[in-house]
Design a protein around this motif. Structure first.
Motif, PDB file in Angstrom:
ATOM      1  N   GLY A  23       3.787  12.885   3.509  1.00 14.32           N
ATOM      2  CA  GLY A  23       3.062  13.382   4.308  1.00 14.32           C
ATOM      3  C   GLY A  23       3.351  14.729   4.461  1.00 14.32           C
ATOM      4  N   LEU A  44      -0.415  11.107   4.040  1.00  9.57           N
ATOM      5  CA  LEU A  44      -0.633  11.609   5.539  1.00  9.57           C
ATOM      6  C   LEU A  44      -0.833  13.234   5.630  1.00  9.57           C
ATOM      7  N   THR A  71      -3.828   9.657  12.909  1.00 13.33           N
ATOM      8  CA  THR A  71      -3.328   8.891  11.693  1.00 13.33           C
ATOM      9  C   THR A  71      -2.219   7.850  12.530  1.00 13.33           C
ATOM     10  N   ARG A 119       0.110  -6.881   5.146  1.00 17.79           N
ATOM     11  CA  ARG A 119      -0.218  -5.720   4.504  1.00 17.79           C
ATOM     12  C   ARG A 119       1.128  -4.833   4.753  1.00 17.79           C
ATOM     13  N   VAL A 146       3.633  -1.391   3.701  1.00 17.02           N
ATOM     14  CA  VAL A 146       3.847  -0.156   3.165  1.00 17.02           C
ATOM     15  C   VAL A 146       4.880  -0.148   2.111  1.00 17.02           C
ATOM     16  N   ILE A 156       0.749  -1.126   0.059  1.00 18.02           N
ATOM     17  CA  ILE A 156       0.218  -0.132   0.020  1.00 18.02           C
ATOM     18  C   ILE A 156       0.862   1.369   0.024  1.00 18.02           C
ATOM     19  N   ASP A 157       0.284   2.326  -0.432  1.00 21.27           N
ATOM     20  CA  ASP A 157       1.054   3.593  -0.619  1.00 21.27           C
ATOM     21  C   ASP A 157       0.117   4.547   0.174  1.00 21.27           C
ATOM     22  N   LEU A 158       0.804   5.232   1.099  1.00 23.43           N
ATOM     23  CA  LEU A 158       0.167   5.993   2.092  1.00 23.43           C
ATOM     24  C   LEU A 158       0.443   7.754   1.683  1.00 23.43           C
ATOM     25  N   LEU A 212      -2.473  -0.636  10.985  1.00 23.79           N
ATOM     26  CA  LEU A 212      -2.155  -1.019   9.819  1.00 23.79           C
ATOM     27  C   LEU A 212      -0.911  -2.072   9.837  1.00 23.79           C
ATOM     28  N   LEU A 236      -2.228   4.062  11.503  1.00 22.77           N
ATOM     29  CA  LEU A 236      -0.898   3.457  11.277  1.00 22.77           C
ATOM     30  C   LEU A 236      -0.635   2.244  12.229  1.00 22.77           C
ATOM     31  N   ALA A 252       5.264   9.770   8.880  1.00 20.95           N
ATOM     32  CA  ALA A 252       5.980   9.003   7.866  1.00 20.95           C
ATOM     33  C   ALA A 252       7.495   8.637   8.263  1.00 20.95           C
ATOM     34  N   ILE A 302       5.172   6.115   1.330  1.00 22.35           N
ATOM     35  CA  ILE A 302       4.699   6.893   2.117  1.00 22.35           C
ATOM     36  C   ILE A 302       5.257   8.367   1.958  1.00 22.35           C
TER      37      ILE A 302
END
Length: 112
Positions: free
Chosen positions: A53, A23, A33, A46, A48, A19-21, A40, A37, A61, A51
């Protein structure tokens, strides 16, 4: 019908989902957040992949990446918890100075 045990084994054995986040900033958003996080990072399937922010999001981040580099997901969770449980509270209670700021300390060392 699958049992809970076989469902858990299936989750453990699955390929990771990357996944890409992104923030957002703001103190209360940053604290919220942190909780997201933390949740997650509990899931080993899952991961990351990217990332970014701004403001409080950038702090989250950076903490996640630094903690993860040192000790994986558990390190990232610890780094975030240490920051959000100790840092902001110290500021509110007046126990915080630039001497305890990691960014100030880093910039001061670079100038020496």
């Amino acid at each position: 019908m699958q049992t809970a045990r076989s469902d858990a084994a299936a989750v453990r054995d699955r390929e990771p989902i990357l996944i890409d986040l992104a923030l957002q900033g703001g103190g209360s958003h940053g604290a919220f957040t942190w909780g997201v996080l933390d949740r997650l990072l509990e899931e080993s399937w899952r991961r990351v992949d990217g990332i970014s922010g701004t403001s409080a999001g950038a702090m989250n981040a950076a903490l996640l990446v630094d903690g993860h580099a040192k000790s994986g997901a558990a390190g990232a969770r610890t780094a975030l918890e240490n920051f959000w449980r100790r840092g902001p509270l110290d500021v509110l209670l007046g126990r915080w100075t630039l001497d305890s700021s990691p960014m100030y300390d880093t910039s001061r060392r670079q100038q020496e």
